[in-house]
Motif scaffolding. Structure first.
Motif, mmCIF file in Angstrom:
data_model
loop_
_atom_site.group_PDB
_atom_site.id
_atom_site.type_symbol
_atom_site.label_atom_id
_atom_site.label_comp_id
_atom_site.label_asym_id
_atom_site.label_seq_id
_atom_site.Cartn_x
_atom_site.Cartn_y
_atom_site.Cartn_z
ATOM 1 N N PHE A 167 0.827 -1.194 0.000
ATOM 2 C CA PHE A 167 0.000 0.000 0.000
ATOM 3 C C PHE A 167 0.874 1.262 0.000
ATOM 4 O O PHE A 167 1.929 1.299 0.640
ATOM 5 C CB PHE A 167 -0.907 0.025 1.234
ATOM 6 C CG PHE A 167 -2.198 -0.715 1.044
ATOM 7 C CD1 PHE A 167 -2.313 -1.726 0.110
ATOM 8 C CD2 PHE A 167 -3.307 -0.408 1.813
ATOM 9 C CE1 PHE A 167 -3.491 -2.424 -0.057
ATOM 10 C CE2 PHE A 167 -4.491 -1.092 1.659
ATOM 11 C CZ PHE A 167 -4.578 -2.103 0.704
ATOM 12 N N THR A 168 0.396 2.275 -0.689
ATOM 13 C CA THR A 168 1.076 3.573 -0.678
ATOM 14 C C THR A 168 0.690 4.340 0.581
ATOM 15 O O THR A 168 -0.202 3.939 1.329
ATOM 16 C CB THR A 168 0.693 4.385 -1.916
ATOM 17 O OG1 THR A 168 -0.727 4.650 -1.887
ATOM 18 C CG2 THR A 168 1.047 3.635 -3.195
ATOM 19 N N ARG A 169 1.356 5.458 0.783
ATOM 20 C CA ARG A 169 1.057 6.292 1.949
ATOM 21 C C ARG A 169 -0.384 6.810 1.890
ATOM 22 O O ARG A 169 -1.081 6.869 2.908
ATOM 23 C CB ARG A 169 2.037 7.462 2.004
ATOM 24 C CG ARG A 169 1.887 8.350 3.230
ATOM 25 C CD ARG A 169 2.867 9.509 3.184
ATOM 26 N NE ARG A 169 2.764 10.334 4.370
ATOM 27 C CZ ARG A 169 3.427 10.127 5.490
ATOM 28 N NH1 ARG A 169 4.256 9.093 5.581
ATOM 29 N NH2 ARG A 169 3.283 10.940 6.531
ATOM 30 N N ALA A 170 -0.834 7.181 0.695
ATOM 31 C CA ALA A 170 -2.206 7.681 0.550
ATOM 32 C C ALA A 170 -3.215 6.579 0.864
ATOM 33 O O ALA A 170 -4.230 6.813 1.529
ATOM 34 C CB ALA A 170 -2.419 8.221 -0.855
ATOM 35 N N GLN A 171 -2.961 5.357 0.379
ATOM 36 C CA GLN A 171 -3.864 4.242 0.661
ATOM 37 C C GLN A 171 -3.922 3.949 2.155
ATOM 38 O O GLN A 171 -5.004 3.716 2.709
ATOM 39 C CB GLN A 171 -3.413 3.000 -0.110
ATOM 40 C CG GLN A 171 -3.700 3.040 -1.605
ATOM 41 C CD GLN A 171 -3.174 1.813 -2.317
ATOM 42 O OE1 GLN A 171 -2.037 1.389 -2.106
ATOM 43 N NE2 GLN A 171 -3.993 1.233 -3.177
ATOM 44 N N ASP A 172 -2.768 3.951 2.806
ATOM 45 C CA ASP A 172 -2.744 3.715 4.256
ATOM 46 C C ASP A 172 -3.516 4.793 5.006
ATOM 47 O O ASP A 172 -4.253 4.496 5.959
ATOM 48 C CB ASP A 172 -1.296 3.683 4.761
ATOM 49 C CG ASP A 172 -0.611 2.361 4.442
ATOM 50 O OD1 ASP A 172 -1.317 1.347 4.374
ATOM 51 O OD2 ASP A 172 0.617 2.354 4.258
ATOM 52 N N SER A 173 -3.358 6.036 4.586
ATOM 53 C CA SER A 173 -4.038 7.139 5.272
ATOM 54 C C SER A 173 -5.552 7.030 5.134
ATOM 55 O O SER A 173 -6.296 7.189 6.118
ATOM 56 C CB SER A 173 -3.550 8.475 4.715
ATOM 57 O OG SER A 173 -2.157 8.625 4.894
ATOM 58 N N ILE A 174 -6.019 6.764 3.928
ATOM 59 C CA ILE A 174 -7.465 6.660 3.700
ATOM 60 C C ILE A 174 -8.042 5.458 4.431
ATOM 61 O O ILE A 174 -9.116 5.539 5.052
ATOM 62 C CB ILE A 174 -7.757 6.581 2.188
ATOM 63 C CG1 ILE A 174 -7.365 7.893 1.512
ATOM 64 C CG2 ILE A 174 -9.236 6.282 1.947
ATOM 65 C CD1 ILE A 174 -7.439 7.849 0.002
ATOM 66 N N LEU A 175 -7.339 4.330 4.378
ATOM 67 C CA LEU A 175 -7.803 3.139 5.085
ATOM 68 C C LEU A 175 -7.900 3.395 6.589
ATOM 69 O O LEU A 175 -8.865 2.982 7.240
ATOM 70 C CB LEU A 175 -6.849 1.977 4.809
ATOM 71 C CG LEU A 175 -7.191 0.637 5.474
ATOM 72 C CD1 LEU A 175 -8.535 0.116 4.982
ATOM 73 C CD2 LEU A 175 -6.092 -0.390 5.221
ATOM 74 N N LYS A 176 -6.926 4.099 7.135
ATOM 75 C CA LYS A 176 -6.934 4.410 8.564
ATOM 76 C C LYS A 176 -8.095 5.333 8.918
ATOM 77 O O LYS A 176 -8.779 5.119 9.926
ATOM 78 C CB LYS A 176 -5.604 5.059 8.947
ATOM 79 C CG LYS A 176 -5.468 5.370 10.429
ATOM 80 C CD LYS A 176 -4.122 5.986 10.735
ATOM 81 C CE LYS A 176 -3.984 6.315 12.219
ATOM 82 N NZ LYS A 176 -2.676 6.926 12.520
ATOM 83 N N LEU A 177 -8.348 6.354 8.097
ATOM 84 C CA LEU A 177 -9.444 7.280 8.375
ATOM 85 C C LEU A 177 -10.799 6.584 8.311
ATOM 86 O O LEU A 177 -11.672 6.810 9.151
ATOM 87 C CB LEU A 177 -9.401 8.446 7.380
ATOM 88 C CG LEU A 177 -8.253 9.447 7.557
ATOM 89 C CD1 LEU A 177 -8.251 10.453 6.410
ATOM 90 C CD2 LEU A 177 -8.367 10.168 8.892
ATOM 91 N N VAL A 178 -10.977 5.727 7.296
ATOM 92 C CA VAL A 178 -12.246 5.008 7.160
ATOM 93 C C VAL A 178 -12.449 4.067 8.346
ATOM 94 O O VAL A 178 -13.548 3.973 8.907
ATOM 95 C CB VAL A 178 -12.282 4.230 5.831
ATOM 96 C CG1 VAL A 178 -13.512 3.333 5.770
ATOM 97 C CG2 VAL A 178 -12.297 5.195 4.651
ATOM 98 N N ALA A 179 -11.379 3.365 8.754
ATOM 99 C CA ALA A 179 -11.482 2.449 9.892
ATOM 100 C C ALA A 179 -11.832 3.190 11.173
ATOM 101 O O ALA A 179 -12.663 2.730 11.967
ATOM 102 C CB ALA A 179 -10.172 1.679 10.060
#
Length: 379
Positions: free
Chosen positions: A174-186
């Motif tokens: 995962f890229t940094r953007a993917q990790d950030s969005i996944l974390k926010l959604v979670a």
């Protein structure tokens, strides 16, 4: 003494007169307030009607949220078993995930993240839950409009419209953007996720999730419960599984060695079939003794593995689903009449409170303020 009696009687009389006077003033004040409210009754009616209309409008435009709830019980043999094979090998229940710690485990964002990366079942388009969430949240719809408007514009800024989550993508890639969005959604889902134990002494747990999309609410909670239960059972039996696998490898090794010894004995006997030498008999007897020892060790390990499996089954907790969500889900949709009544009552109450404040100002505060200049001139 007579003078004192007269003084006492006069004081008591004055007190009675003061009490009568204060009661009369109180009733007079209440009457003034009531008369004032009656004169302004149309203001109260208009305010109540206006707030009732606002309540109706709110009931029509408010977002409806659906709630899916799972009720389950955890049953496990928690008694002391000091003489079982699992206890002797240290493969008993893992205490870190028992009791209230299981409730906290279900609230962790990591479990939600794992569920978000799973495939959504029973859909024609193969997507994971996070993409499904972004679709339900209308993020992808706004992305399509934004792409049409910004076709001619060039920008190096990464937005959520440029980030996608392909199905079965490795989490480590995962890229940094993917990790950030996944974390926010979670984190957003965890806020809407409620895990409670109705009674601390009991093993019953209720897990509920609230969201604006009914289908996503139910499907996501189903997948989430599967993920949590699988992780919980795997964690509770991880040590016993490792011990069983270790003993199974030893049993396979002994069986392989036993087969080799048996074949070696047969080949040696065939090669010396007609021999009358004593050394041949001795060698065959040695191989037979080796075969017996290997066979005995193999049988003991197989018995141990069987005992460990039985102990593991006894100590593995049983998670019994008591209640699960079904369509239609519970929602916070209330009747419009309820909001009309609440709005009308609130409007009437606030208007009456305001009118009483105005009346108090006119009757008490304003006259007192008017007397202040005259007092100063007298001084």
């Amino acid at each position: 003494m007579s003078e004192m009696d007269d003084i006492f009687k006069s004081l008591m009389g004055e007190e009675k007169q003061e009490k009568k006077k204060s009661l009369a003033e109180t009733f007079s004040m209440l009457k003034d307030y009531i008369d004032y409210l009656w004169k302004k009754k149309w203001i109260v009616v208009i305010a109540g009607f206006s707030f009732a209309v606002l309540g109706l409008v709110y009931a029509c435009i408010r977002t409806i949220e659906y709630t899916a709830t799972y009720g389950f019980a955890i049953e496990g043999d928690s008694g002391n078993k000091p003489f079982t094979m699992a206890a002797l090998l240290g493969t008993g229940a893992v205490g870190a995930f028992s009791g209230d710690n299981l409730v906290e485990l279900m609230r962790t964002p990591s479990m939600v993240e794992k569920t978000l990366l799973k495939e959504v079942p029973n859909r024609t388009d193969s997507i994971n839950f996070i993409e499904y969430y972004l679709i339900c949240d209308s993020v992808r719809v706004t992305c399509e409009k934004a792409k049409e408007e910004e076709k001619e514009k060039a920008s190096d800024v990464v937005s959520i419209c440029d980030v996608y989550f392909p199905l079965h993508q490795n989490r480590n890639t995962f890229t940094r953007a993917q990790d950030s969005i996944l974390k926010l959604v979670a984190q957003g889902i965890v806020k809407k996720l409620e895990v409670v134990k109705p009674e601390k002494k009991l093993a019953f747990v209720n897990c509920s999730y609230t969201y604006t999309d009914e289908e996503f609410c139910k499907v996501f909670l189903d997948a989430y419960m599967e993920e949590v239960i699988a992780f919980y059972l795997e964690t509770k039996t991880i040590r016993s599984n490792r011990s069983i696998e270790n003993f199974q490898r030893q049993a396979d090794s002994l069986r392989l060695e036993m087969n080799r010894t048996l074949s070696s004995k047969a080949y040696y006997a065939d090669a010396n079939l007609n021999s009358v030498r004593q050394s041949v008999g001795v060698e065959l007897q040695k191989k037979q003794m080796e075969l017996q020892s290997l066979s005995t060790a193999y049988l003991e390990i197989v018995k141990g593995i069987a005992t460990m499996r039985v102990d593991q089954m006894k100590e593995t907790p049983l998670i019994q689903i008591i209640s699960e969500p079904h369509y239609p889900l519970d929602n916070n949709k209330a009747r419009k009449l309820k909001f009309i009544i609440i709005g009308g009552f609130l409007g009437g109450f606030l208007s009456v409170l305001s009118l009483l404040g105005i009346c108090f100002y006119k009757k008490m505060i304003k006259p007192a303020l008017a007397e202040l200049p005259s007092l100063r001139t007298e001084e």
